[in-house]
Design a protein around this motif. Structure first.
Motif, PDB file in Angstrom:
ATOM      1  N   ARG A  21      14.312 -13.433  26.314  1.00  0.00           N
ATOM      2  CA  ARG A  21      14.347 -13.932  27.683  1.00  0.00           C
ATOM      3  C   ARG A  21      15.195 -15.190  27.787  1.00  0.00           C
ATOM      4  N   PHE A  22      15.845 -15.308  28.940  1.00  0.00           N
ATOM      5  CA  PHE A  22      16.655 -16.486  29.220  1.00  0.00           C
ATOM      6  C   PHE A  22      15.723 -17.561  29.764  1.00  0.00           C
ATOM      7  N   ILE A  23      15.364 -18.545  28.922  1.00  0.00           N
ATOM      8  CA  ILE A  23      14.356 -19.534  29.299  1.00  0.00           C
ATOM      9  C   ILE A  23      14.957 -20.905  29.575  1.00  0.00           C
ATOM     10  N   SER A  24      16.267 -20.991  29.653  1.00  0.00           N
ATOM     11  CA  SER A  24      16.916 -22.277  29.959  1.00  0.00           C
ATOM     12  C   SER A  24      17.046 -22.507  31.463  1.00  0.00           C
ATOM     13  N   PHE A  88      24.742 -26.648  36.081  1.00  0.00           N
ATOM     14  CA  PHE A  88      24.531 -28.026  35.623  1.00  0.00           C
ATOM     15  C   PHE A  88      23.121 -28.226  35.087  1.00  0.00           C
ATOM     16  N   PHE A  89      22.110 -27.837  35.860  1.00  0.00           N
ATOM     17  CA  PHE A  89      20.727 -28.076  35.445  1.00  0.00           C
ATOM     18  C   PHE A  89      20.307 -27.164  34.287  1.00  0.00           C
ATOM     19  N   THR A  90      20.901 -25.984  34.225  1.00  0.00           N
ATOM     20  CA  THR A  90      20.600 -25.086  33.114  1.00  0.00           C
ATOM     21  C   THR A  90      21.156 -25.637  31.804  1.00  0.00           C
ATOM     22  N   VAL A  91      22.402 -26.098  31.846  1.00  0.00           N
ATOM     23  CA  VAL A  91      23.015 -26.686  30.651  1.00  0.00           C
ATOM     24  C   VAL A  91      22.251 -27.935  30.229  1.00  0.00           C
ATOM     25  N   ARG A  92      21.857 -28.735  31.205  1.00  0.00           N
ATOM     26  CA  ARG A  92      21.117 -29.960  30.892  1.00  0.00           C
ATOM     27  C   ARG A  92      19.774 -29.656  30.225  1.00  0.00           C
ATOM     28  N   TYR A  97      16.250 -29.410  25.321  1.00  0.00           N
ATOM     29  CA  TYR A  97      15.276 -28.729  24.462  1.00  0.00           C
ATOM     30  C   TYR A  97      15.935 -27.963  23.308  1.00  0.00           C
ATOM     31  N   ASN A  98      17.229 -28.202  23.141  1.00  0.00           N
ATOM     32  CA  ASN A  98      17.972 -27.568  22.042  1.00  0.00           C
ATOM     33  C   ASN A  98      17.845 -26.038  22.094  1.00  0.00           C
ATOM     34  N   LEU A  99      18.081 -25.491  23.282  1.00  0.00           N
ATOM     35  CA  LEU A  99      17.996 -24.046  23.480  1.00  0.00           C
ATOM     36  C   LEU A  99      19.394 -23.453  23.607  1.00  0.00           C
ATOM     37  N   PRO A 100      19.620 -22.283  23.032  1.00  0.00           N
ATOM     38  CA  PRO A 100      20.928 -21.624  23.199  1.00  0.00           C
ATOM     39  C   PRO A 100      21.076 -21.089  24.624  1.00  0.00           C
ATOM     40  N   ILE A 101      22.290 -21.112  25.131  1.00  0.00           N
ATOM     41  CA  ILE A 101      22.531 -20.636  26.497  1.00  0.00           C
ATOM     42  C   ILE A 101      23.077 -19.211  26.494  1.00  0.00           C
ATOM     43  N   TRP A 102      24.184 -19.006  25.789  1.00  0.00           N
ATOM     44  CA  TRP A 102      24.869 -17.708  25.850  1.00  0.00           C
ATOM     45  C   TRP A 102      24.297 -16.775  24.801  1.00  0.00           C
ATOM     46  N   THR A 103      23.213 -16.086  25.156  1.00  0.00           N
ATOM     47  CA  THR A 103      22.546 -15.149  24.262  1.00  0.00           C
ATOM     48  C   THR A 103      22.573 -13.761  24.883  1.00  0.00           C
ATOM     49  N   ALA A 105      20.048 -12.218  25.949  1.00  0.00           N
ATOM     50  CA  ALA A 105      19.168 -12.280  27.119  1.00  0.00           C
ATOM     51  C   ALA A 105      19.933 -12.805  28.332  1.00  0.00           C
ATOM     52  N   THR A 106      20.787 -13.817  28.113  1.00  0.00           N
ATOM     53  CA  THR A 106      21.599 -14.359  29.195  1.00  0.00           C
ATOM     54  C   THR A 106      22.528 -13.297  29.767  1.00  0.00           C
ATOM     55  N   LYS A 107      23.189 -12.563  28.874  1.00  0.00           N
ATOM     56  CA  LYS A 107      24.120 -11.520  29.306  1.00  0.00           C
ATOM     57  C   LYS A 107      23.390 -10.430  30.090  1.00  0.00           C
ATOM     58  N   ASN A 108      22.228 -10.023  29.587  1.00  0.00           N
ATOM     59  CA  ASN A 108      21.460  -8.983  30.275  1.00  0.00           C
ATOM     60  C   ASN A 108      20.996  -9.453  31.653  1.00  0.00           C
ATOM     61  N   MET A 109      20.531 -10.707  31.720  1.00  0.00           N
ATOM     62  CA  MET A 109      20.069 -11.228  33.002  1.00  0.00           C
ATOM     63  C   MET A 109      21.205 -11.275  34.018  1.00  0.00           C
ATOM     64  N   LEU A 110      22.357 -11.804  33.592  1.00  0.00           N
ATOM     65  CA  LEU A 110      23.499 -11.907  34.501  1.00  0.00           C
ATOM     66  C   LEU A 110      23.993 -10.538  34.950  1.00  0.00           C
ATOM     67  N   LEU A 111      23.990  -9.569  34.031  1.00  0.00           N
ATOM     68  CA  LEU A 111      24.430  -8.214  34.375  1.00  0.00           C
ATOM     69  C   LEU A 111      23.502  -7.584  35.406  1.00  0.00           C
ATOM     70  N   HIS A 112      22.194  -7.675  35.158  1.00  0.00           N
ATOM     71  CA  HIS A 112      21.224  -7.067  36.073  1.00  0.00           C
ATOM     72  C   HIS A 112      21.154  -7.820  37.400  1.00  0.00           C
ATOM     73  N   LEU A 113      21.545  -9.086  37.392  1.00  0.00           N
ATOM     74  CA  LEU A 113      21.615  -9.853  38.634  1.00  0.00           C
ATOM     75  C   LEU A 113      22.886  -9.524  39.411  1.00  0.00           C
ATOM     76  N   ALA A 114      23.978  -9.322  38.674  1.00  0.00           N
ATOM     77  CA  ALA A 114      25.289  -9.163  39.304  1.00  0.00           C
ATOM     78  C   ALA A 114      25.465  -7.813  39.994  1.00  0.00           C
ATOM     79  N   ILE A 115      24.874  -6.764  39.443  1.00  0.00           N
ATOM     80  CA  ILE A 115      25.096  -5.424  40.006  1.00  0.00           C
ATOM     81  C   ILE A 115      24.605  -5.322  41.454  1.00  0.00           C
TER      82      ILE A 115
END
Length: 204
Positions: A21-24, A88-92, A97-103, A105-115
């Motif tokens: 899951r994208f938790i950032s 901005f707030f996601t990157v911050r 919390y030292n969390l990865p952004i481009w995972t 989960a991120t790709k799947n979320m953006l894809l399912h959001l974008a369609i």
């Protein structure tokens, strides 16, 4: 020993949650997206007044080509502002919390959001092209709600409540054509702010 096993299992579940899951995503993204929508909605209302349109009294309004163009650009600017604030707030948060952004989960979320968003954007452009301006605001709410619901499985589950709220609000607004701006402000402004505050308090 049992306590150690339970702690290990909790740690494993936490790792699986982080990887799937994208938790950032930050609640402040929703707050500032909502504020952008509120400011945009107020601007549109004032724009109507400048063009001699009394929003709450004029039942049959004919929009000029220049006004339609300005409304479309206003929507684009609000979308860009929401995206910038969200990034901005996601990157911050991810750095804090030292969390990865481009995972994945991120790709799947953006894809399912974008369609659904892409389909909704094309649909709304077609409505504008054919002059069905009253259906644009309800359609944006409906497709946005569907997009959020579709992406929920790859981020915080609570976001589905925002998606269903947007979807229901959009369906209701279909029966109140001419008051789309009010529903749009409620959906993209107030609901976003409420969700953002709740998410920020819960997941900060």
């Amino acid at each position: 020993m049992n306590q150690k096993h339970q702690e290990d299992l909790a740690h494993i579940r936490s790792m699986m949650e982080r990887s799937s899951r994208f938790i950032s995503l930050s609640g402040l993204s929703g707050v500032f997206a909502g504020l952008s929508a509120l400011i945009g909605g107020i601007y549109v209302y004032e724009l109507f007044k400048l063009n001699g349109i009394e929003y709450f009294t004029d039942e049959h309004v004919i929009l000029s080509g220049s006004l339609v163009s300005e409304l479309v650009w206003t929507g684009v600017i609000i979308l860009v502002c929401a995206f910038v604030f969200g990034t901005f707030f996601t990157v911050r948060k991810s750095r804090k919390y030292n969390l990865p952004i481009w995972t994945s989960a991120t790709k799947n979320m953006l894809l399912h959001l974008a369609i659904p968003l892409a389909a909704g954007g094309i649909f709304c452009l077609a409505l504008i092209y054919h002059g069905y301006f009253g259906l644009v605001a309800p359609s944006t709410l409906i497709f946005y709600g569907l997009a959020v619901i579709n992406a929920e499985k790859y981020t915080f589950t609570d976001i589905k409540y925002l998606g269903f709220s947007e979807l229901i609000l959009g369906c209701i607004s279909l029966f109140y054509i001419g008051y789309g701006l009010i529903f749009w402000i409620i959906g993209f402004g107030i609901l976003h702010i409420i969700y953002g505050l709740v998410a920020f308090k819960k997941y900060k």
